[in-house]
Design a protein around this motif. Structure first.
Motif, PDB file in Angstrom:
ATOM      1  N   PHE A  51       8.597  -1.916   1.223  1.00 55.17           N
ATOM      2  CA  PHE A  51       8.054  -2.003  -0.131  1.00 55.17           C
ATOM      3  C   PHE A  51       9.142  -2.359  -1.142  1.00 55.17           C
ATOM      4  N   ALA A  52      10.344  -1.875  -0.947  1.00 54.24           N
ATOM      5  CA  ALA A  52      11.441  -2.209  -1.864  1.00 54.24           C
ATOM      6  C   ALA A  52      11.774  -3.698  -1.782  1.00 54.24           C
ATOM      7  N   ILE A  53      11.792  -4.259  -0.586  1.00 46.15           N
ATOM      8  CA  ILE A  53      12.084  -5.691  -0.431  1.00 46.15           C
ATOM      9  C   ILE A  53      10.974  -6.532  -1.041  1.00 46.15           C
ATOM     10  N   ILE A  54       9.727  -6.137  -0.824  1.00 48.07           N
ATOM     11  CA  ILE A  54       8.599  -6.873  -1.407  1.00 48.07           C
ATOM     12  C   ILE A  54       8.646  -6.785  -2.937  1.00 48.07           C
ATOM     13  N   GLY A  55       8.931  -5.614  -3.470  1.00 46.06           N
ATOM     14  CA  GLY A  55       9.031  -5.455  -4.921  1.00 46.06           C
ATOM     15  C   GLY A  55      10.150  -6.278  -5.517  1.00 46.06           C
ATOM     16  N   ASP A 115      14.914 -11.589 -10.120  1.00 45.80           N
ATOM     17  CA  ASP A 115      15.154 -12.962 -10.565  1.00 45.80           C
ATOM     18  C   ASP A 115      15.806 -13.722  -9.423  1.00 45.80           C
ATOM     19  N   LEU A 116      15.014 -14.492  -8.707  1.00 50.55           N
ATOM     20  CA  LEU A 116      15.524 -15.210  -7.552  1.00 50.55           C
ATOM     21  C   LEU A 116      15.689 -16.702  -7.816  1.00 50.55           C
ATOM     22  N   SER A 117      15.575 -17.123  -9.060  1.00 51.25           N
ATOM     23  CA  SER A 117      15.718 -18.542  -9.354  1.00 51.25           C
ATOM     24  C   SER A 117      17.202 -18.928  -9.340  1.00 51.25           C
TER      25      SER A 117
END
Length: 44
Positions: free
Chosen positions: A17-21, A27-29
């Motif tokens: 759940f932490a990785i999905i959140g 901010d992965l741009s």
């Protein structure tokens, strides 16, 4: 031994759940910047 397995399963679920959140809220741009570099071509 059962408590250890339950704790491990709980930590795995919380980690998922932490990785999905983070994927949705983080901010992965990529940082974009223009790069100009001269190139010399030897045609002869």
């Amino acid at each position: 031994m059962g408590r250890l397995i339950k704790l491990l399963v709980f930590l795995i679920i919380v980690g998922i759940f932490a990785i999905i959140g983070y994927a949705y809220l983080g901010d992965l741009s990529p940082n974009r910047s223009e790069v100009n570099q001269p190139v010399e071509l030897n045609g002869n």
